[in-house]
Write a protein that holds these residues in place. Structure first.
Motif, PDB file in Angstrom:
ATOM      1  N   ALA A 118       0.835  -1.208   0.000  1.00  0.00           N
ATOM      2  CA  ALA A 118       0.000   0.000   0.000  1.00  0.00           C
ATOM      3  C   ALA A 118       0.867   1.255   0.000  1.00  0.00           C
ATOM      4  CB  ALA A 118      -0.948  -0.012   1.197  1.00  0.00           C
ATOM      5  N   ILE A 119       1.938   1.234   0.788  1.00  0.00           N
ATOM      6  CA  ILE A 119       2.863   2.377   0.800  1.00  0.00           C
ATOM      7  C   ILE A 119       3.510   2.516  -0.574  1.00  0.00           C
ATOM      8  CG2 ILE A 119       4.994   3.310   1.791  1.00  0.00           C
ATOM      9  CD1 ILE A 119       4.210   1.841   4.412  1.00  0.00           C
ATOM     10  N   ARG A 120       3.932   1.409  -1.140  1.00  0.00           N
ATOM     11  CA  ARG A 120       4.565   1.451  -2.454  1.00  0.00           C
ATOM     12  C   ARG A 120       3.604   1.997  -3.515  1.00  0.00           C
ATOM     13  NH1 ARG A 120       7.647  -3.406  -5.771  1.00  0.00           N
ATOM     14  NH2 ARG A 120       8.239  -2.093  -7.533  1.00  0.00           N
ATOM     15  N   GLU A 121       2.362   1.551  -3.486  1.00  0.00           N
ATOM     16  CA  GLU A 121       1.380   2.051  -4.456  1.00  0.00           C
ATOM     17  C   GLU A 121       1.200   3.555  -4.323  1.00  0.00           C
ATOM     18  OE1 GLU A 121      -2.193  -0.259  -3.920  1.00  0.00           O
ATOM     19  OE2 GLU A 121      -1.153  -2.123  -4.442  1.00  0.00           O
ATOM     20  N   ARG A 122       1.193   4.056  -3.083  1.00  0.00           N
ATOM     21  CA  ARG A 122       1.018   5.505  -2.893  1.00  0.00           C
ATOM     22  C   ARG A 122       2.247   6.250  -3.391  1.00  0.00           C
ATOM     23  NH1 ARG A 122       0.065   9.651  -3.892  1.00  0.00           N
ATOM     24  NH2 ARG A 122      -0.918  11.316  -2.691  1.00  0.00           N
ATOM     25  N   ILE A 123       3.425   5.702  -3.175  1.00  0.00           N
ATOM     26  CA  ILE A 123       4.656   6.320  -3.669  1.00  0.00           C
ATOM     27  C   ILE A 123       4.682   6.281  -5.198  1.00  0.00           C
ATOM     28  CG2 ILE A 123       7.175   6.069  -3.757  1.00  0.00           C
ATOM     29  CD1 ILE A 123       6.977   5.160  -0.770  1.00  0.00           C
ATOM     30  N   GLU A 124       4.257   5.158  -5.781  1.00  0.00           N
ATOM     31  CA  GLU A 124       4.202   5.062  -7.241  1.00  0.00           C
ATOM     32  C   GLU A 124       3.259   6.110  -7.827  1.00  0.00           C
ATOM     33  OE1 GLU A 124       3.246   0.920  -7.812  1.00  0.00           O
ATOM     34  OE2 GLU A 124       5.370   0.337  -7.741  1.00  0.00           O
ATOM     35  N   ARG A 125       2.154   6.347  -7.125  1.00  0.00           N
ATOM     36  CA  ARG A 125       1.241   7.396  -7.575  1.00  0.00           C
ATOM     37  C   ARG A 125       1.930   8.759  -7.507  1.00  0.00           C
ATOM     38  NH1 ARG A 125      -3.977   7.940  -4.305  1.00  0.00           N
ATOM     39  NH2 ARG A 125      -3.752  10.171  -4.152  1.00  0.00           N
ATOM     40  N   GLY A 126       2.752   8.960  -6.492  1.00  0.00           N
ATOM     41  CA  GLY A 126       3.533  10.197  -6.390  1.00  0.00           C
ATOM     42  C   GLY A 126       4.496  10.359  -7.550  1.00  0.00           C
ATOM     43  N   VAL A 127       5.067   9.253  -8.006  1.00  0.00           N
ATOM     44  CA  VAL A 127       5.950   9.302  -9.184  1.00  0.00           C
ATOM     45  C   VAL A 127       5.127   9.662 -10.423  1.00  0.00           C
ATOM     46  CG1 VAL A 127       7.421   7.927 -10.721  1.00  0.00           C
ATOM     47  CG2 VAL A 127       7.675   7.719  -8.236  1.00  0.00           C
ATOM     48  N   GLN A 128       3.987   9.002 -10.586  1.00  0.00           N
ATOM     49  CA  GLN A 128       3.120   9.279 -11.739  1.00  0.00           C
ATOM     50  C   GLN A 128       2.650  10.728 -11.755  1.00  0.00           C
ATOM     51  OE1 GLN A 128       0.014   6.396 -11.214  1.00  0.00           O
ATOM     52  NE2 GLN A 128       1.285   4.681 -11.906  1.00  0.00           N
ATOM     53  N   GLU A 129       2.413  11.290 -10.591  1.00  0.00           N
ATOM     54  CA  GLU A 129       1.950  12.672 -10.490  1.00  0.00           C
ATOM     55  C   GLU A 129       3.107  13.661 -10.486  1.00  0.00           C
ATOM     56  OE1 GLU A 129      -0.496  12.473  -6.971  1.00  0.00           O
ATOM     57  OE2 GLU A 129      -2.124  11.476  -8.055  1.00  0.00           O
ATOM     58  N   ARG A 130       4.299  13.170 -10.733  1.00  0.00           N
ATOM     59  CA  ARG A 130       5.521  13.975 -10.849  1.00  0.00           C
ATOM     60  C   ARG A 130       5.918  14.672  -9.551  1.00  0.00           C
ATOM     61  NH1 ARG A 130       7.091  15.385 -16.319  1.00  0.00           N
ATOM     62  NH2 ARG A 130       7.750  17.362 -15.420  1.00  0.00           N
ATOM     63  N   GLU A 131       5.436  14.124  -8.454  1.00  0.00           N
ATOM     64  CA  GLU A 131       5.847  14.633  -7.149  1.00  0.00           C
ATOM     65  C   GLU A 131       7.253  14.128  -6.826  1.00  0.00           C
ATOM     66  OE1 GLU A 131       4.938  13.724  -2.468  1.00  0.00           O
ATOM     67  OE2 GLU A 131       3.412  13.171  -3.910  1.00  0.00           O
ATOM     68  N   LEU A 132       7.583  12.954  -7.335  1.00  0.00           N
ATOM     69  CA  LEU A 132       8.876  12.311  -7.095  1.00  0.00           C
ATOM     70  C   LEU A 132       9.579  12.086  -8.422  1.00  0.00           C
ATOM     71  CD1 LEU A 132       7.536   9.715  -4.538  1.00  0.00           C
ATOM     72  CD2 LEU A 132       9.313  11.386  -4.049  1.00  0.00           C
ATOM     73  N   PRO A 133      10.907  12.010  -8.392  1.00  0.00           N
ATOM     74  CA  PRO A 133      11.637  11.737  -9.624  1.00  0.00           C
ATOM     75  C   PRO A 133      11.200  10.407 -10.260  1.00  0.00           C
ATOM     76  CG  PRO A 133      13.143  12.413  -7.871  1.00  0.00           C
ATOM     77  CD  PRO A 133      11.795  12.214  -7.247  1.00  0.00           C
ATOM     78  N   ALA A 134      11.222  10.352 -11.575  1.00  0.00           N
ATOM     79  CA  ALA A 134      10.794   9.159 -12.314  1.00  0.00           C
ATOM     80  C   ALA A 134      11.633   7.939 -11.960  1.00  0.00           C
ATOM     81  CB  ALA A 134      10.849   9.423 -13.815  1.00  0.00           C
ATOM     82  N   ASP A 135      12.889   8.140 -11.567  1.00  0.00           N
ATOM     83  CA  ASP A 135      13.764   7.001 -11.260  1.00  0.00           C
ATOM     84  C   ASP A 135      13.722   6.596  -9.786  1.00  0.00           C
ATOM     85  OD1 ASP A 135      15.091   9.187 -10.192  1.00  0.00           O
ATOM     86  OD2 ASP A 135      17.052   8.640 -11.026  1.00  0.00           O
ATOM     87  N   THR A 136      12.733   7.064  -9.048  1.00  0.00           N
ATOM     88  CA  THR A 136      12.589   6.699  -7.634  1.00  0.00           C
ATOM     89  C   THR A 136      12.417   5.184  -7.507  1.00  0.00           C
ATOM     90  OG1 THR A 136      11.572   8.818  -7.087  1.00  0.00           O
ATOM     91  CG2 THR A 136      11.176   6.991  -5.556  1.00  0.00           C
ATOM     92  N   ASP A 137      13.216   4.579  -6.653  1.00  0.00           N
ATOM     93  CA  ASP A 137      13.072   3.142  -6.376  1.00  0.00           C
ATOM     94  C   ASP A 137      11.930   3.000  -5.370  1.00  0.00           C
ATOM     95  OD1 ASP A 137      13.250   0.483  -5.581  1.00  0.00           O
ATOM     96  OD2 ASP A 137      15.443   0.498  -5.501  1.00  0.00           O
ATOM     97  N   THR A 138      10.724   2.828  -5.905  1.00  0.00           N
ATOM     98  CA  THR A 138       9.528   2.821  -5.058  1.00  0.00           C
ATOM     99  C   THR A 138       9.517   1.649  -4.088  1.00  0.00           C
ATOM    100  OG1 THR A 138       8.244   1.692  -6.762  1.00  0.00           O
ATOM    101  CG2 THR A 138       8.175   4.106  -6.770  1.00  0.00           C
ATOM    102  N   ALA A 139      10.036   0.512  -4.496  1.00  0.00           N
ATOM    103  CA  ALA A 139      10.071  -0.646  -3.596  1.00  0.00           C
ATOM    104  C   ALA A 139      11.003  -0.388  -2.415  1.00  0.00           C
ATOM    105  CB  ALA A 139      10.501  -1.898  -4.352  1.00  0.00           C
TER     106      ALA A 139
END
Length: 184
Positions: A118-139
């Motif tokens: 669930a945390i990873r999915e929320r972080i991945e959404r942050g990447v998709q929304e450009r809140e985080l760098p595209a190369d963020t290791d979400t796992a």
């Protein structure tokens, strides 16, 4: 629920469980079948009760950073509430299980893995929304914050204060990836 939370799955005796519920052992077996089913129902009650803020924090906050920060800050409060045992039941309940209870450990590990996902999915959404760098290791980032939460649970069990856990949460948030102009 509190007996399992405080004592753990194996250490909680049928006598303690029936005394806490105000029923006899035969009534426990009639209602739940066995100690394992009672424990799994207690876990479900915990997830829907004291632990219910976790998914809300991830869903309600508008940013991934805000969601993870809220999750950790609310955990600092929930893990130290005086109205129930300290720490997270899902983290603490299997720490003293033997190999005979491997299935209980596996069920709790599955619950913890779902929290991490669930945390990873929320972080991945942050990447998709450009809140985080595209190369963020979400796992890795999700694993880090799950580990922080589990450590906070252990510290709470050992008597850490709300303020100490809140300081840990704030320190952990300083590890959040910096945004760049491209992601901001």
């Amino acid at each position: 629920m509190h007996v399992f939370w405080q004592r753990g799955y194996e250490a909680a005796s049928i006598a303690e469980l029936t005394a806490a519920m105000g029923i006899t052992a035969p009534s426990l077996y009639t209602a739940f079948g066995d100690k394992e089913r009672l424990f799994l129902e207690a876990i479900e009650r915990y997830v829907l009760g004291p632990a219910s803020g976790f998914p809300r924090a991830l869903e309600e906050e508008t940013t991934a950073h805000g969601a993870v920060q809220r999750f950790l800050e609310e955990a600092a409060e929930e893990l130290t509430r005086p109205c129930h045992p300290r720490g997270c039941m899902v983290v603490m309940a299997a720490t003293n299980c033997s190999e005979a209870s491997a299935h209980i450990q596996a069920a709790l590990a599955k619950r913890r893995a779902a929290g991490d996902a669930a945390i990873r999915e929320r972080i991945e959404r942050g990447v998709q929304e450009r809140e985080l760098p595209a190369d963020t290791d979400t796992a890795a980032l999700a694993g880090f914050y799950s580990t922080v939460y589990q450590g906070m649970s252990m510290q709470a069990k050992d008597g850490a204060s709300h303020a100490a856990l809140l300081a840990t949460a704030h320190a952990a948030m300083r590890a959040w990836p910096a945004t760049t102009k491209e992601t901001a």
